[in-house]
Design an enzyme around this catalytic site. Structure first.
Site, PDB file in Angstrom:
ATOM      1  N   ARG A   1       8.540  10.701  -8.583  1.00  0.00           N
ATOM      2  CA  ARG A   1       8.529   9.358  -7.983  1.00  0.00           C
ATOM      3  C   ARG A   1       9.946   8.878  -7.707  1.00  0.00           C
ATOM      4  O   ARG A   1      10.196   8.229  -6.678  1.00  0.00           O
ATOM      5  CB  ARG A   1       7.790   8.380  -8.899  1.00  0.00           C
TER       6      ARG A   1
ATOM      7  N   HIS B   1      25.734  -5.242   5.139  1.00  0.00           N
ATOM      8  CA  HIS B   1      24.322  -4.844   5.106  1.00  0.00           C
ATOM      9  C   HIS B   1      24.128  -3.393   5.532  1.00  0.00           C
ATOM     10  O   HIS B   1      23.260  -2.690   5.024  1.00  0.00           O
ATOM     11  CB  HIS B   1      23.481  -5.760   6.008  1.00  0.00           C
TER      12      HIS B   1
ATOM     13  N   LEU C   1       2.405   0.097  -6.654  1.00  0.00           N
ATOM     14  CA  LEU C   1       3.208   1.187  -7.199  1.00  0.00           C
ATOM     15  C   LEU C   1       2.261   2.292  -7.668  1.00  0.00           C
ATOM     16  O   LEU C   1       1.224   1.999  -8.284  1.00  0.00           O
ATOM     17  CB  LEU C   1       4.057   0.706  -8.378  1.00  0.00           C
TER      18      LEU C   1
ATOM     19  N   TYR D   1      14.526   2.615  -9.592  1.00  0.00           N
ATOM     20  CA  TYR D   1      14.579   2.881 -11.025  1.00  0.00           C
ATOM     21  C   TYR D   1      13.327   3.578 -11.492  1.00  0.00           C
ATOM     22  O   TYR D   1      12.330   3.650 -10.765  1.00  0.00           O
ATOM     23  CB  TYR D   1      14.797   1.567 -11.797  1.00  0.00           C
TER      24      TYR D   1
ATOM     25  N   GLU E   1      -2.072  -5.459  -8.265  1.00  0.00           N
ATOM     26  CA  GLU E   1      -1.665  -4.863  -9.541  1.00  0.00           C
ATOM     27  C   GLU E   1      -0.988  -5.947 -10.362  1.00  0.00           C
ATOM     28  O   GLU E   1      -0.862  -7.090  -9.916  1.00  0.00           O
ATOM     29  CB  GLU E   1      -0.715  -3.682  -9.303  1.00  0.00           C
TER      30      GLU E   1
ATOM     31  N   LYS F   1       9.795   2.194  -5.916  1.00  0.00           N
ATOM     32  CA  LYS F   1      10.108   1.505  -7.179  1.00  0.00           C
ATOM     33  C   LYS F   1      11.525   0.938  -7.108  1.00  0.00           C
ATOM     34  O   LYS F   1      12.458   1.425  -7.753  1.00  0.00           O
ATOM     35  CB  LYS F   1       9.924   2.459  -8.367  1.00  0.00           C
TER      36      LYS F   1
HETATM   37  N1  PDD Z   1       6.823  -0.945 -14.423  1.00  0.00           N
HETATM   38  N2  PDD Z   1       3.115  -1.538 -11.014  1.00  0.00           N
HETATM   39  C1  PDD Z   1       4.336  -2.092 -11.084  1.00  0.00           C
HETATM   40  C2  PDD Z   1       4.691  -3.170 -10.123  1.00  0.00           C
HETATM   41  C3  PDD Z   1       5.262  -1.636 -12.047  1.00  0.00           C
HETATM   42  O1  PDD Z   1       6.493  -2.173 -12.105  1.00  0.00           O
HETATM   43  C4  PDD Z   1       4.869  -0.621 -12.965  1.00  0.00           C
HETATM   44  C5  PDD Z   1       5.804  -0.086 -14.023  1.00  0.00           C
HETATM   45  C6  PDD Z   1       3.577  -0.089 -12.855  1.00  0.00           C
HETATM   46  C7  PDD Z   1       3.084   1.021 -13.762  1.00  0.00           C
HETATM   47  O2  PDD Z   1       3.743   2.232 -13.489  1.00  0.00           O
HETATM   48  P1  PDD Z   1       3.964   3.328 -14.619  1.00  0.00           P
HETATM   49  O3  PDD Z   1       2.624   3.636 -15.165  1.00  0.00           O
HETATM   50  O4  PDD Z   1       4.563   4.473 -13.898  1.00  0.00           O
HETATM   51  O5  PDD Z   1       4.874   2.717 -15.678  1.00  0.00           O
HETATM   52  C8  PDD Z   1       2.729  -0.559 -11.862  1.00  0.00           C
HETATM   53  C9  PDD Z   1       7.828  -0.549 -15.391  1.00  0.00           C
HETATM   54  C10 PDD Z   1       7.254  -0.172 -16.719  1.00  0.00           C
HETATM   55  C11 PDD Z   1       8.875  -1.656 -15.484  1.00  0.00           C
HETATM   56  O6  PDD Z   1       9.198  -2.193 -14.433  1.00  0.00           O
HETATM   57  O7  PDD Z   1       9.357  -1.947 -16.574  1.00  0.00           O
END
Ligand code: PDD
Length: 287
Positions: A52, A102, A205, A33, A180, A147
């Site tokens: 990405r 699977h 990520l 996603y 993170e 992601k």
């Molecule tokens: N999440 N790390 C993780 C584990 C994340 O799920 C996200 C973003 C980020 C930051 O990435 P970005 O700057 O590209 O949004 C870092 C989104 C917002 C979500 O899952 O809702």
């Protein structure tokens, strides 16, 4: 105004939008996603988000559901139909629908869902007041750079944070270093005023907001280092914050109940937020 979702070729009223029970996203979390911020009617950092998406899909051997141009057209049309000028665009691609097994199915088309959400980012107190975070062991798999919709460890950690009265959880690796947040990248500002965030690898990520903040820091001559930091270093830091499509730059003022700095959003965090807001609104062109 009715709210629409895009589901496999159709714009459907949100309440009636559904996917098949044998969608592999539902059965196996076999999908990826993107969450794209929308500001002043534009998808912010559209290209790095689509880059990405392509990388995540390629890592799982899922083909793109349509060309990038077509994805852009659909997302623009959905934002238009839903009248969203500030908020989020959500895109999800799974391997598609197939009898549960699977092993990857053959001849299955990837499934694409897009939704939008209106958000008044200006009215959110987290930017002015800052937020608390807790620390939790990082329990995720080894490819956190993909992601994927497999977010159970992230959900467990975020729920623990909320139950502790916090906004986010800093996930910590086996050596005591912060990887993170559960849905954000983690940053600190050292006593000397240097920004620190973990370097890119399979362990985090590759945040699009992180990338933009580093570009802005470069332009504004803010020194930065991409390296791991420990929880102790974060607690001793002058400032801390998280970045993401939904958090922009959100100051972190407490870690595990202890104040960071003077317990108020720090000046560099505030400046970065202001610069990022200008960038998102199209008032700064480069990043
Ligand atoms: N999440 N790390 C993780 C584990 C994340 O799920 C996200 C973003 C980020 C930051 O990435 P970005 O700057 O590209 O949004 C870092 C989104 C917002 C979500 O899952 O809702």
């Amino acid at each position: 105004m009715p709210r629409y979702a895009y589901v496999n070729g159709r714009y459907l009223p949100h309440a009636q939008a559904a996917v098949h029970i044998e969608d592999r996203g539902y059965q196996f979390a076999d999908g990826v996603y993107e969450v794209v911020p929308v500001a002043a009617g534009r998808a912010v950092d559209k290209d790095p988000h689509l880059d990405r998406l392509e990388r995540s899909l390629a890592a799982l051997h899922i083909p793109m559901p349509m060309t990038r141009k077509a994805l852009e057209l659909v997302s623009r049309e959905l934002l238009r139909r839903n009248g969203v000028s500030n908020g989020l665009l959500y895109m999800q691609v799974t391997r598609g629908v197939a009898p549960r097994d699977h092993v990857f199915p053959t001849n299955t088309r990837p499934a694409l869902v897009m939704t939008t959400k209106r958000i008044d980012f200006a009215g959110q107190s987290k930017f002015d007041d800052g937020v608390g975070v807790i620390t939790v062991p990082d329990q995720r798999w080894a490819r956190r750079d993909i992601k994927t919709v497999n977010l159970l460890p992230n959900c467990l950690a975020k729920q623990a944070a909320v139950e502790a009265g916090a906004y986010e959880a800093f996930q910590v690796d086996g050596d005591g270093y912060v990887t993170e947040g559960t849905s954000s990248n983690a940053w600190i500002v050292t006593g000397g005023g240097t920004l620190v965030t973990r370097q890119l690898s399979h362990e985090i990520l590759h945040g699009v907001t992180r990338r933009t903040i580093l570009a802005i820091a470069t332009e504004e001559d803010v020194p930065f280092e991409e390296r791991p930091f420990t929880v102790a270093e974060a607690l001793a830091a002058k400032e801390a914050f998280v970045t993401s499509a939904t958090s922009f730059v959100t100051p972190v003022v407490r870690i595990d109940g202890k104040a960071v700095g003077d317990g108020r959003p720090g000046p560099l965090s505030k400046r970065l937020l202001a610069w990022y807001r200008d960038y998102a609104a199209g008032l700064r062109d480069s990043a």
